[in-house]
Design a protein around this motif. Structure first.
Motif, PDB file in Angstrom:
ATOM      1  N   VAL A 105       0.843  -1.207   0.000  1.00  0.00           N
ATOM      2  CA  VAL A 105       0.000   0.000   0.000  1.00  0.00           C
ATOM      3  C   VAL A 105       0.875   1.253   0.000  1.00  0.00           C
ATOM      4  O   VAL A 105       2.026   1.215   0.445  1.00  0.00           O
ATOM      5  N   SER A 106       0.286   2.350  -0.470  1.00  0.00           N
ATOM      6  CA  SER A 106       1.058   3.580  -0.629  1.00  0.00           C
ATOM      7  C   SER A 106       0.116   4.774  -0.597  1.00  0.00           C
ATOM      8  O   SER A 106      -1.073   4.652  -0.926  1.00  0.00           O
ATOM      9  N   THR A 107       0.672   5.932  -0.262  1.00  0.00           N
ATOM     10  CA  THR A 107      -0.135   7.151  -0.419  1.00  0.00           C
ATOM     11  C   THR A 107       0.350   7.975  -1.615  1.00  0.00           C
ATOM     12  O   THR A 107      -0.248   8.987  -1.951  1.00  0.00           O
ATOM     13  N   ASP A 108       1.461   7.541  -2.225  1.00  0.00           N
ATOM     14  CA  ASP A 108       1.997   8.362  -3.315  1.00  0.00           C
ATOM     15  C   ASP A 108       2.468   7.570  -4.538  1.00  0.00           C
ATOM     16  O   ASP A 108       3.104   8.142  -5.427  1.00  0.00           O
ATOM     17  N   LEU A 109       2.204   6.281  -4.590  1.00  0.00           N
ATOM     18  CA  LEU A 109       2.570   5.419  -5.724  1.00  0.00           C
ATOM     19  C   LEU A 109       4.075   5.204  -5.873  1.00  0.00           C
ATOM     20  O   LEU A 109       4.519   4.547  -6.813  1.00  0.00           O
ATOM     21  N   ILE A 110       4.860   5.774  -4.988  1.00  0.00           N
ATOM     22  CA  ILE A 110       6.317   5.676  -5.102  1.00  0.00           C
ATOM     23  C   ILE A 110       6.916   4.941  -3.892  1.00  0.00           C
ATOM     24  O   ILE A 110       7.767   4.078  -4.036  1.00  0.00           O
ATOM     25  N   ASN A 111       6.477   5.333  -2.692  1.00  0.00           N
ATOM     26  CA  ASN A 111       6.948   4.685  -1.468  1.00  0.00           C
ATOM     27  C   ASN A 111       5.872   3.695  -1.036  1.00  0.00           C
ATOM     28  O   ASN A 111       4.687   4.053  -0.961  1.00  0.00           O
ATOM     29  N   TRP A 112       6.287   2.471  -0.738  1.00  0.00           N
ATOM     30  CA  TRP A 112       5.317   1.400  -0.495  1.00  0.00           C
ATOM     31  C   TRP A 112       5.564   0.699   0.830  1.00  0.00           C
ATOM     32  O   TRP A 112       6.706   0.496   1.243  1.00  0.00           O
ATOM     33  N   ILE A 113       4.469   0.302   1.457  1.00  0.00           N
ATOM     34  CA  ILE A 113       4.523  -0.502   2.689  1.00  0.00           C
ATOM     35  C   ILE A 113       4.080  -1.913   2.326  1.00  0.00           C
ATOM     36  O   ILE A 113       3.044  -2.099   1.682  1.00  0.00           O
ATOM     37  N   ARG A 114       4.845  -2.876   2.755  1.00  0.00           N
ATOM     38  CA  ARG A 114       4.557  -4.271   2.403  1.00  0.00           C
ATOM     39  C   ARG A 114       3.633  -4.890   3.443  1.00  0.00           C
ATOM     40  O   ARG A 114       3.851  -4.753   4.648  1.00  0.00           O
ATOM     41  N   LEU A 115       2.625  -5.605   2.951  1.00  0.00           N
ATOM     42  CA  LEU A 115       1.681  -6.294   3.850  1.00  0.00           C
ATOM     43  C   LEU A 115       1.792  -7.799   3.626  1.00  0.00           C
ATOM     44  O   LEU A 115       2.514  -8.261   2.736  1.00  0.00           O
ATOM     45  N   GLU A 116       1.062  -8.544   4.403  1.00  0.00           N
ATOM     46  CA  GLU A 116       1.008  -9.994   4.203  1.00  0.00           C
ATOM     47  C   GLU A 116       0.290 -10.291   2.881  1.00  0.00           C
ATOM     48  O   GLU A 116      -0.555  -9.501   2.451  1.00  0.00           O
ATOM     49  N   PRO A 117       0.565 -11.443   2.243  1.00  0.00           N
ATOM     50  CA  PRO A 117      -0.156 -11.764   1.010  1.00  0.00           C
ATOM     51  C   PRO A 117      -1.671 -11.705   1.208  1.00  0.00           C
ATOM     52  O   PRO A 117      -2.184 -12.069   2.268  1.00  0.00           O
ATOM     53  N   ALA A 118      -2.362 -11.230   0.170  1.00  0.00           N
ATOM     54  CA  ALA A 118      -3.816 -11.033   0.283  1.00  0.00           C
ATOM     55  C   ALA A 118      -4.594 -12.274  -0.121  1.00  0.00           C
ATOM     56  O   ALA A 118      -5.681 -12.519   0.391  1.00  0.00           O
ATOM     57  N   ILE A 119      -4.056 -13.041  -1.079  1.00  0.00           N
ATOM     58  CA  ILE A 119      -4.770 -14.236  -1.554  1.00  0.00           C
ATOM     59  C   ILE A 119      -3.754 -15.376  -1.641  1.00  0.00           C
ATOM     60  O   ILE A 119      -2.694 -15.221  -2.271  1.00  0.00           O
ATOM     61  N   GLU A 120      -4.084 -16.484  -0.993  1.00  0.00           N
ATOM     62  CA  GLU A 120      -3.180 -17.633  -1.034  1.00  0.00           C
ATOM     63  C   GLU A 120      -3.931 -18.863  -1.515  1.00  0.00           C
ATOM     64  O   GLU A 120      -5.158 -18.894  -1.540  1.00  0.00           O
ATOM     65  N   ARG A 121      -3.177 -19.915  -1.836  1.00  0.00           N
ATOM     66  CA  ARG A 121      -3.768 -21.130  -2.409  1.00  0.00           C
ATOM     67  C   ARG A 121      -4.337 -21.988  -1.279  1.00  0.00           C
ATOM     68  O   ARG A 121      -3.610 -22.764  -0.660  1.00  0.00           O
ATOM     69  N   THR A 122      -5.617 -21.819  -0.994  1.00  0.00           N
ATOM     70  CA  THR A 122      -6.177 -22.514   0.178  1.00  0.00           C
ATOM     71  C   THR A 122      -7.433 -23.317  -0.126  1.00  0.00           C
ATOM     72  O   THR A 122      -7.884 -24.066   0.727  1.00  0.00           O
ATOM     73  N   THR A 123      -8.039 -23.133  -1.288  1.00  0.00           N
ATOM     74  CA  THR A 123      -9.334 -23.781  -1.530  1.00  0.00           C
ATOM     75  C   THR A 123      -9.257 -24.614  -2.814  1.00  0.00           C
ATOM     76  O   THR A 123      -8.354 -24.411  -3.630  1.00  0.00           O
ATOM     77  N   PRO A 124     -10.201 -25.542  -3.007  1.00  0.00           N
ATOM     78  CA  PRO A 124     -10.152 -26.367  -4.224  1.00  0.00           C
ATOM     79  C   PRO A 124     -10.144 -25.536  -5.506  1.00  0.00           C
ATOM     80  O   PRO A 124      -9.586 -25.953  -6.517  1.00  0.00           O
ATOM     81  N   SER A 125     -10.724 -24.333  -5.462  1.00  0.00           N
ATOM     82  CA  SER A 125     -10.787 -23.564  -6.706  1.00  0.00           C
ATOM     83  C   SER A 125      -9.539 -22.707  -6.942  1.00  0.00           C
ATOM     84  O   SER A 125      -9.490 -21.973  -7.937  1.00  0.00           O
ATOM     85  N   ASP A 126      -8.550 -22.772  -6.050  1.00  0.00           N
ATOM     86  CA  ASP A 126      -7.297 -22.062  -6.358  1.00  0.00           C
ATOM     87  C   ASP A 126      -6.074 -22.795  -5.801  1.00  0.00           C
ATOM     88  O   ASP A 126      -4.999 -22.208  -5.683  1.00  0.00           O
ATOM     89  N   ILE A 127      -6.252 -24.087  -5.515  1.00  0.00           N
ATOM     90  CA  ILE A 127      -5.182 -24.828  -4.835  1.00  0.00           C
ATOM     91  C   ILE A 127      -3.935 -24.949  -5.712  1.00  0.00           C
ATOM     92  O   ILE A 127      -2.821 -25.065  -5.215  1.00  0.00           O
ATOM     93  N   ASN A 128      -4.101 -24.857  -7.021  1.00  0.00           N
ATOM     94  CA  ASN A 128      -2.937 -24.952  -7.912  1.00  0.00           C
ATOM     95  C   ASN A 128      -2.504 -23.601  -8.478  1.00  0.00           C
ATOM     96  O   ASN A 128      -1.685 -23.556  -9.414  1.00  0.00           O
ATOM     97  N   GLY A 129      -3.011 -22.525  -7.935  1.00  0.00           N
ATOM     98  CA  GLY A 129      -2.544 -21.218  -8.402  1.00  0.00           C
ATOM     99  C   GLY A 129      -3.544 -20.115  -8.142  1.00  0.00           C
ATOM    100  O   GLY A 129      -4.744 -20.289  -8.314  1.00  0.00           O
ATOM    101  N   CYS A 130      -3.029 -18.976  -7.667  1.00  0.00           N
ATOM    102  CA  CYS A 130      -3.840 -17.762  -7.496  1.00  0.00           C
ATOM    103  C   CYS A 130      -3.290 -16.778  -8.510  1.00  0.00           C
ATOM    104  O   CYS A 130      -2.323 -16.064  -8.222  1.00  0.00           O
ATOM    105  N   TRP A 131      -3.862 -16.777  -9.673  1.00  0.00           N
ATOM    106  CA  TRP A 131      -3.253 -16.000 -10.745  1.00  0.00           C
ATOM    107  C   TRP A 131      -3.930 -14.648 -10.925  1.00  0.00           C
ATOM    108  O   TRP A 131      -4.738 -14.231 -10.107  1.00  0.00           O
ATOM    109  N   THR A 132      -3.623 -14.044 -12.061  1.00  0.00           N
ATOM    110  CA  THR A 132      -3.917 -12.615 -12.215  1.00  0.00           C
ATOM    111  C   THR A 132      -5.408 -12.282 -12.198  1.00  0.00           C
ATOM    112  O   THR A 132      -6.247 -13.083 -12.623  1.00  0.00           O
TER     113      THR A 132
END
Ligand code: DQQ
Length: 588
Positions: A105-132
């Motif tokens: 996240v950022s307030t200026d598009l240049i300096n960024w704060i890193r957070l934990e991943p938002a989407i991970e492979r946890t369910t049958p519908s994304d167990i082989n990939g969380c893509w674009t």
């Protein structure tokens, strides 16, 4: 006051000699047809390059996480005062795999704060990939993200997530819907392994939401169209938004509206003003291409203004190393911003040793030229906050063979802006329209050492003291009936002494009213191994990765040059050192 021209004949001779001696060509350039489809490596890298593992190649102000692999930008959005950038991320290493959605996240598009991943492979519908996928701000000001999952059978399906807590300013936690997968790859002719990367949704006057999904349909590329009342239950429209038999699959489609000559952006879900055009962008052949046309909301079809059967002629967002871009409407400043991914081009074994791979290009404001023929792009204004020491020169003249050294700034982290004013445009060589099919070939053949009537002139960056290494970004002017065609090249072939490195000569043409405009502008952002250039006010953009030995071992130099027969004036040259940005150093 006119600056004194610093001509160094020995340097120029070394430069020209080197150009003549080294012309290793690459066969991995962004190309159409057989070479591209048969390519074993999806992304051009240099498997046999001699190894140099150094953090000095790591960029100082481009977006990347502290370590590991990243690729596509995902779901960029502005929400409640915060910019969100998600990205395809391997939390376990610096090669593609184990993909989750990184989140910053950022307030200026240049300096960024890193957070934990938002989407991970946890369910049958994304167990082989969380893509674009893409973010949409739904009615009631609630964000949602639709992304592609690879399910238990490795079929590609479309899933949705919502923020768990809208009062968390960073929207750290995202919850998967019980309705997932929302869309499955069903229907005659649809390849279930080539069905991904949903766009941002847009709402029509009928109150129905639409999204487009990239697909291979009956062996052809398509942006399939889906409609929904509630953003959760989707029905495929019986015709695609657009399809083409000139290619087989489009990754990462993006669909947005633009107004000719206006750099204020449009929200596709708001009322679209008269005179607006629509843009369909698609990623293929390791290039981001686009078509400008008209979208009829009633029939839900997109009709390009020009249909080109040969995809080599499709317009490109960027003519260099830039892929899987995604745009969003920035309601804070009323602009459209586009982000793209830039891969490393050294070897993947070096990437493993470095522990990181991949960056995002600087976010760019994107809008339509006043003649509606092409998009223009410019780095977001916020990047200027990184400028520190400035040098400027006015009223210079670059005669044939001139090299003018730009001194006193940090040549590894710089922002250079130069206006070039050719003095004798009548001496431009004639243009051959067949060159449009392969501008890279033309850049290789007409490199910086080949004198033209007008040009080449431009910038030499990341040059070693003796010019054995240098990257050239330059223009060449051609006369084409009533207009001028400008070729912009970013020639990496002498960028590094490391043998077997992937070093193409990128290039693109743009049409330009040089008689009226007089000047051709070049802006280049140098950020260690990244050289990102904007020619003709953003008509051709070229992102490149370079790995000079001199960058690691010593210093580099920078020059403006003219190697064309006629003199080129430089009314204005400005260059700044660029500060390091705070990119993901801090965890939120
Ligand atoms: N990258 C994603 C896909 C997309 C591709 C996987 C484009 O969803 O098609 O990491 O680079």
């Amino acid at each position: 006051m006119a600056a004194k021209l610093q001509l160094q004949p020995w340097t120029l001779w070394a430069f020209l000699l080197f150009l003549a001696l080294f012309s290793h060509e690459s066969n991995l350039q962004c190309k159409n047809g057989v070479e591209a489809t048969k390519r074993v490596l999806l992304y051009p890298q240099s498997p046999k390059v001699s190894s140099i593992v150094s953090n000095k190649y790591r960029t100082a102000y481009h977006f990347q996480p502290p370590k590991n692999w990243i690729n596509d930008p995902n779901g960029p959005m502005y929400y409640n005062g915060i910019y969100h950038q998600f990205y395809q991320y391997n939390p376990n290493g610096s090669l593609w795999g184990n993909i989750v959605w990184g989140h910053s996240v950022s307030t200026d598009l240049i300096n960024w704060i890193r957070l934990e991943p938002a989407i991970e492979r946890t369910t049958p519908s994304d167990i082989n990939g969380c893509w674009t996928g893409s973010a949409t701000i739904l009615t009631g000001d609630k964000p949602a993200i639709i992304y592609t999952g690879a399910d238990t059978e490795k079929r590609q399906v479309q899933n949705i997530v919502f923020p768990n807590n809208l009062s968390d300013p960073y929207l750290r936690e995202w919850i998967k819907s019980d309705n997932n997968p929302l869309i499955e790859p069903v229907g005659a002719g649809l390849n279930s392994n080539q069905f991904r990367d949903p766009t941002t949704g847009w709402i029509g006057p009928d109150g129905l939401w639409r999204i487009a999904v990239g697909a291979e349909l009956n062996g052809y590329s398509a942006a399939l169209l889906y409609k929904s009342e509630d953003f959760q239950h989707w029905t495929r429209v019986d015709h695609p938004l657009y399809s083409s038999n000139a290619s087989t699959m489009w990754e990462c489609p993006d669909f947005f509206a633009v107004l000719p000559g206006k750099n204020n952006g449009l929200d596709l879900s708001a009322a679209i003003p008269n005179g607006a055009k629509h843009v369909l962008k698609m990623s293929l052949d390791y290039c981001d291409k686009y078509m400008i046309g008209v979208y009829d909301l009633k029939s839900d079809t997109f009709a390009p203004d020009t249909v080109l059967d040969d995809r080599r002629l499709w317009l490109r967002i960027d003519y260099g190393n830039y892929y899987a871009s995604k745009s969003f409407f920035d309601s804070r400043k009323g602009r459209r911003i586009i982000w793209g991914w830039t891969n490393e081009t050294d070897s993947s074994s070096d990437d493993v040793a470095k522990g990181w791979a991949g960056i995002h290009a600087i976010p760019r404001t994107i809008w339509l030229d006043s003649d509606s023929k092409q998009l223009l792009q410019w780095p977001v204004e916020e990047i200027e906050s990184l400028r520190r020491k400035q040098v400027s020169h006015q009223g210079m003249e670059l005669k044939k063979g001139s090299l003018f050294e730009i001194k006193e700034i940090d040549t590894l982290q710089a922002n250079v802006e130069i206006d070039f004013e050719p003095s004798d445009i009548d001496s431009a060589d004639p243009f051959d329209p067949s060159w449009l099919l392969d501008p890279e070939k033309h850049c290789r053949e007409a490199d910086a050492s080949v004198h033209g009537g007008v040009g080449p002139f431009g910038l030499v960056v990341l040059a070693s003291d003796n010019m054995e290494e240098h990257t050239d970004v330059h223009f060449r002017v051609y006369k084409s009936q009533q207009k001028y065609m400008i070729l912009m090249c970013s020639d990496l072939r002498r960028s590094s002494l490391r043998p077997e490195l992937y070093t193409p000569a990128y290039g693109g043409f743009f049409e330009f009213d040089l008689e009226k405009e007089k000047k051709i502008s070049l802006r280049t952002l140098i950020d260690r191994s990244a050289v990102e250039s904007f020619g003709g006010g953003g008509r051709v953009c070229i992102m490149a990765r370079v790995y000079p030995v001199a960058l690691v071992d010593g210093g580099t130099r920078m020059y403006a040059f003219n190697n064309g027969t006629s003199t080129v004036r430089v009314p204005q040259l400005k260059a700044w050192s660029m500060r390091r940005a705070r990119v993901n150093v801090q965890k939120g």
